[in-house]
Design a protein around this motif. Sequence first.
Motif: not given
Length: 65
Positions: A33-42
């Motif tokens: 999981v790309d945590m940075i991308q996940l946080q951006r989406f959230k």
Amino acid sequence: MDEDEIRARIEMARRDHRDLDAAIEALRMMPMVDMIQLQRFKKRKLKLRDEIALLEDLLIPDIIA
């Protein structure tokens, strides 16, 4: 901005919000999981939720009590 424009923007924001939901879920299913991308989406999803609420408030007439 008239009521039809507001309603169109609300619908577009809701669609984007649903798309982000799907993207977040797909990202969570990945082995790495790309945590940075996940946080951006959230973060984008929260901004959309706030935008939807703001636009919906524009549709409700002010009631002077």
